[in-house]
Scaffold this motif. Structure first.
Motif, PDB file in Angstrom:
ATOM      1  N   VAL A  43       0.837  -1.199   0.000  1.00 17.02           N
ATOM      2  CA  VAL A  43       0.000   0.000   0.000  1.00 17.02           C
ATOM      3  C   VAL A  43       0.875   1.255   0.000  1.00 17.02           C
ATOM      4  N   SER A  44       1.906   1.266   0.841  1.00 17.23           N
ATOM      5  CA  SER A  44       2.809   2.416   0.901  1.00 17.23           C
ATOM      6  C   SER A  44       3.477   2.655  -0.444  1.00 17.23           C
ATOM      7  N   ALA A  45       3.908   1.569  -1.114  1.00 15.84           N
ATOM      8  CA  ALA A  45       4.579   1.695  -2.404  1.00 15.84           C
ATOM      9  C   ALA A  45       3.638   2.226  -3.474  1.00 15.84           C
ATOM     10  N   VAL A  46       2.407   1.708  -3.518  1.00 12.14           N
ATOM     11  CA  VAL A  46       1.444   2.185  -4.522  1.00 12.14           C
ATOM     12  C   VAL A  46       1.155   3.673  -4.319  1.00 12.14           C
ATOM     13  N   ARG A  86      -7.684 -21.149  -7.181  1.00 11.94           N
ATOM     14  CA  ARG A  86      -8.890 -20.425  -7.616  1.00 11.94           C
ATOM     15  C   ARG A  86      -8.470 -18.993  -7.913  1.00 11.94           C
ATOM     16  N   SER A  87      -8.932 -18.455  -9.038  1.00  9.27           N
ATOM     17  CA  SER A  87      -8.574 -17.090  -9.427  1.00  9.27           C
ATOM     18  C   SER A  87      -9.792 -16.366  -9.976  1.00  9.27           C
ATOM     19  N   TYR A  88      -9.913 -15.106  -9.607  1.00  9.80           N
ATOM     20  CA  TYR A  88     -10.903 -14.225 -10.221  1.00  9.80           C
ATOM     21  C   TYR A  88     -10.325 -12.818 -10.229  1.00  9.80           C
ATOM     22  N   LYS A  89     -10.233 -12.252 -11.424  1.00 11.12           N
ATOM     23  CA  LYS A  89      -9.627 -10.936 -11.599  1.00 11.12           C
ATOM     24  C   LYS A  89      -8.260 -10.906 -10.921  1.00 11.12           C
ATOM     25  N   ASN A  90      -8.059 -10.039  -9.934  1.00  7.36           N
ATOM     26  CA  ASN A  90      -6.716  -9.902  -9.368  1.00  7.36           C
ATOM     27  C   ASN A  90      -6.554 -10.558  -7.990  1.00  7.36           C
ATOM     28  N   LEU A  91      -7.438 -11.519  -7.655  1.00 11.19           N
ATOM     29  CA  LEU A  91      -7.283 -12.298  -6.427  1.00 11.19           C
ATOM     30  C   LEU A  91      -7.096 -13.768  -6.777  1.00 11.19           C
ATOM     31  N   HIS A  92      -6.095 -14.400  -6.155  1.00 10.90           N
ATOM     32  CA  HIS A  92      -5.744 -15.790  -6.433  1.00 10.90           C
ATOM     33  C   HIS A  92      -5.472 -16.496  -5.107  1.00 10.90           C
ATOM     34  N   PHE A  93      -5.901 -17.746  -4.995  1.00  7.09           N
ATOM     35  CA  PHE A  93      -5.694 -18.520  -3.775  1.00  7.09           C
ATOM     36  C   PHE A  93      -5.184 -19.904  -4.168  1.00  7.09           C
ATOM     37  N   TYR A  94      -4.048 -20.300  -3.567  1.00  4.33           N
ATOM     38  CA  TYR A  94      -3.465 -21.624  -3.785  1.00  4.33           C
ATOM     39  C   TYR A  94      -3.551 -22.438  -2.500  1.00  4.33           C
ATOM     40  N   TRP A  95      -4.102 -23.641  -2.615  1.00  3.50           N
ATOM     41  CA  TRP A  95      -4.105 -24.618  -1.527  1.00  3.50           C
ATOM     42  C   TRP A  95      -2.980 -25.605  -1.828  1.00  3.50           C
ATOM     43  N   GLU A 135      -5.728  -3.533   4.436  1.00  2.00           N
ATOM     44  CA  GLU A 135      -4.637  -3.262   3.497  1.00  2.00           C
ATOM     45  C   GLU A 135      -4.726  -4.171   2.270  1.00  2.00           C
ATOM     46  N   VAL A 136      -5.152  -5.423   2.467  1.00  2.00           N
ATOM     47  CA  VAL A 136      -5.363  -6.312   1.328  1.00  2.00           C
ATOM     48  C   VAL A 136      -6.461  -5.750   0.436  1.00  2.00           C
ATOM     49  N   ASP A 137      -7.540  -5.283   1.051  1.00  2.00           N
ATOM     50  CA  ASP A 137      -8.623  -4.665   0.278  1.00  2.00           C
ATOM     51  C   ASP A 137      -8.120  -3.464  -0.521  1.00  2.00           C
ATOM     52  N   GLU A 138      -7.283  -2.657   0.095  1.00  2.00           N
ATOM     53  CA  GLU A 138      -6.772  -1.474  -0.605  1.00  2.00           C
ATOM     54  C   GLU A 138      -5.922  -1.875  -1.811  1.00  2.00           C
ATOM     55  N   LEU A 139      -5.096  -2.895  -1.642  1.00  2.00           N
ATOM     56  CA  LEU A 139      -4.296  -3.372  -2.769  1.00  2.00           C
ATOM     57  C   LEU A 139      -5.183  -3.867  -3.903  1.00  2.00           C
ATOM     58  N   LEU A 140      -6.216  -4.628  -3.558  1.00  2.00           N
ATOM     59  CA  LEU A 140      -7.141  -5.117  -4.583  1.00  2.00           C
ATOM     60  C   LEU A 140      -7.831  -3.957  -5.298  1.00  2.00           C
ATOM     61  N   SER A 141      -8.196  -2.921  -4.544  1.00  2.00           N
ATOM     62  CA  SER A 141      -8.872  -1.765  -5.144  1.00  2.00           C
ATOM     63  C   SER A 141      -7.967  -1.017  -6.110  1.00  2.00           C
ATOM     64  N   VAL A 149     -10.149 -14.140   4.224  1.00  2.00           N
ATOM     65  CA  VAL A 149     -10.470 -13.764   2.832  1.00  2.00           C
ATOM     66  C   VAL A 149     -11.964 -13.476   2.703  1.00  2.00           C
ATOM     67  N   GLN A 150     -12.797 -14.233   3.440  1.00  2.00           N
ATOM     68  CA  GLN A 150     -14.243 -14.009   3.383  1.00  2.00           C
ATOM     69  C   GLN A 150     -14.653 -12.654   3.973  1.00  2.00           C
ATOM     70  N   LYS A 151     -13.766 -12.006   4.708  1.00  2.00           N
ATOM     71  CA  LYS A 151     -14.062 -10.702   5.305  1.00  2.00           C
ATOM     72  C   LYS A 151     -13.699  -9.531   4.385  1.00  2.00           C
ATOM     73  N   LEU A 152     -13.101  -9.822   3.227  1.00  2.00           N
ATOM     74  CA  LEU A 152     -12.744  -8.749   2.302  1.00  2.00           C
ATOM     75  C   LEU A 152     -13.987  -8.014   1.815  1.00  2.00           C
ATOM     76  N   LYS A 153     -13.842  -6.720   1.626  1.00  2.00           N
ATOM     77  CA  LYS A 153     -14.926  -5.900   1.088  1.00  2.00           C
ATOM     78  C   LYS A 153     -14.834  -5.770  -0.431  1.00  2.00           C
ATOM     79  N   TRP A 154     -13.858  -6.351  -1.025  1.00  2.00           N
ATOM     80  CA  TRP A 154     -13.603  -6.313  -2.468  1.00  2.00           C
ATOM     81  C   TRP A 154     -14.849  -6.740  -3.248  1.00  2.00           C
TER      82      TRP A 154
END
Length: 466
Positions: A184-187, A428-437, A365-371, A396-401
């Motif tokens: 977030v700071s870098a962006v 699983r991937s959708y747009k700019n969020l990806h999750f690897y198990w 902060e994760v939400d901000e990066l996604l935004s 991840v389920q708590k994201l407001k994205w």
């Protein structure tokens, strides 16, 4: 012998900017050194008065380093956790760097897919140092400010970044909190015209993004895998509820104390389950144990576990220990490390300086990066407890994205590695969020499942085929 390593006695080190160090006082903000062929660079950046961050850059060998105008070769900056663990030592020599602890080439090094930068972050970790304790950071955001200052220097010092190499912040454990605040700071700095680089993604490996969700996950997970019985499970759930209440009340120091108590209770009632891999007992790594004598007297049991787990895992018939090489042959090779600095895998001083913020969540902060459109990847080892997969799924389920509903509705895709037909992971991937198990992996995914981890980083960075 790996082309990135030259025996210390033969190495010709070029000092690009030479100045006196700790014993004589630092008079300038940057010191950089490296190999004559540019395959490695390393140095110090004085990010604040009396605060010095150490970094080490490796350029991928030309045989792997394929770049096109539409797909430039990527750079990965690795952030270790702890808090207080050394990325220059642990992430580099025990996980993804070009050499292992015996200084032999690592077949699964991530250099096959990206240039690598390891940082001892924050100040006071590993080779990084503070001239006095007042210069240590006390929050993730203070660490992010220092790391942003480091990025500004690296954008000038590292030719690949100057030439537009996309940068990926890849983190492990508590390093995930560093990564999202730094991201977030870098962006923000990029948008303000203060930082000239491309932040292409942030990857969070078994990352402590939401301490509440992880604490709440311990009892259900360990009940399901038979490491706790019902009586202990109920008591552990009660202790986790206290952690949740204290976090909600903003009582983060108290929440940390309760979390530490919960971990101690689990240890006593589970016959010592290893919180980095529930298939193991603490101290029962498949290979021989090599403890870090420097941390043997620490009062925090969790820092002992973190600093020794990978050393145990990496130990083979070879003669080396991570402490031995970092205070011996590696320090000699680098030449710019202050003589009176002793490398430790974990810094108890740094851990204690951050203790009031360890339990603060970083979901926002994760939400901000996604935004901002930054690619965010979450990856988790199936066998981890301390940062469990079900805990990661919960935060991840708590994201407001706004893409979350579509993300969760998609099926997972199985992943394989090499010629093996055995499922190694799901994604699983959708747009700019990806999750690897990641299956059959604990807290340290690249060490437990190097093949699928290398394949994953190739997908994350979209490395051009070599």
């Amino acid at each position: 012998m790996d082309r990135h390593w030259r025996p210390v006695t033969l190495l010709s080190v070029v000092i690009l900017c030479c100045l006196s160090l700790l014993s004589a006082g630092l008079a300038a903000s940057v010191v950089t050194a490296g190999a004559p062929d540019g395959s490695e660079l390393w140095g110090y950046v004085e990010v604040r008065p009396k605060a010095h961050l150490f970094w080490w850059y490796y350029k991928s060998p030309s045989a792997q380093r394929v770049s096109t105008p539409s797909s430039p070769w990527p750079t990965v900056l690795w952030l270790q956790g702890g808090p207080g663990a050394s990325g220059v030592g642990i992430g580099n020599f025990l996980e993804v760097g070009p050499l292992d602890v015996d200084l032999n080439p690592r077949n699964s090094t991530w250099l096959h897919k990206a240039d690598l930068i390891f940082v001892d972050n924050p100040v006071g970790v590993g080779y990084s140092y503070a001239e006095d304790a007042s210069a240590l950071v006390t929050s993730d955001w203070e660490a992010a400010a220092d790391a942003t200052a480091l990025l500004k220097a690296l954008a000038e010092e590292v030719p690949a970044l100057r030439d537009g190499s996309p940068l990926f912040l890849v983190a492990e454990s508590y390093g995930g909190k560093y990564a999202v605040t730094l991201g977030v700071s870098a962006v923000r700095a990029i948008h303000a015209g203060e930082l000239n680089l491309t932040l292409a993604g942030v990857a969070l490996g078994d990352s402590f993004i939401s301490p509440e969700d992880f604490a709440l996950s311990y009892a259900p997970l360990l009940l399901d895998v038979s490491r706790l019985d019902d009586n202990a499970g109920d008591a552990a759930k009660g202790k986790a509820a206290s952690v949740k209440e204290q976090i909600a009340a903003g009582q983060f120091a108290a929440a940390w104390s309760s979390w530490a108590d919960l971990l101690g209770f689990i240890d006593s009632k589970s016959a010592g389950v290893d919180t980095y891999n529930f298939l193991l007992d603490t101290g029962m790594d498949p290979v021989s144990t090599t403890s870090s004598s420097s941390m043997a007297a620490t009062t925090n049991a969790q820092t002992v576990k973190y600093s020794t787990y990978l050393s145990r895992k990496e130990a083979t018939s070879g003669p080396n220990t991570i402490d031995g090489i970092m205070n011996g042959v590696i320090k000699e090779k680098l030449k710019i490390i202050p003589n009176n600095l002793t490398w430790h895998g974990m810094s108890e001083l740094v851990y204690n300086a951050l203790v009031n913020g360890i339990m603060k969540p970083r979901i926002d902060e994760v939400d901000e990066l996604l935004s901002y459109g930054v690619n965010v990847t979450v990856y988790n080892g199936q066998l981890d407890v301390i940062c469990s997969t079900i805990g990661a799924e919960a935060w991840v389920q708590k994201l407001k994205w706004d893409g979350l509903k579509n993300f969760t509705s998609l099926p997972r895709q199985p992943l394989y590695c090499g010629s093996s037909k055995v499922t190694q992971a799901f994604v699983r991937s959708y747009k700019n969020l990806h999750f690897y198990w990641i299956l059959r992996a604990g807290h340290f995914v690249p060490a437990d499942q190097p093949c699928i981890a290398l394949s994953m980083i190739s997908s994350i960075t979209q490395s051009p085929a070599s």
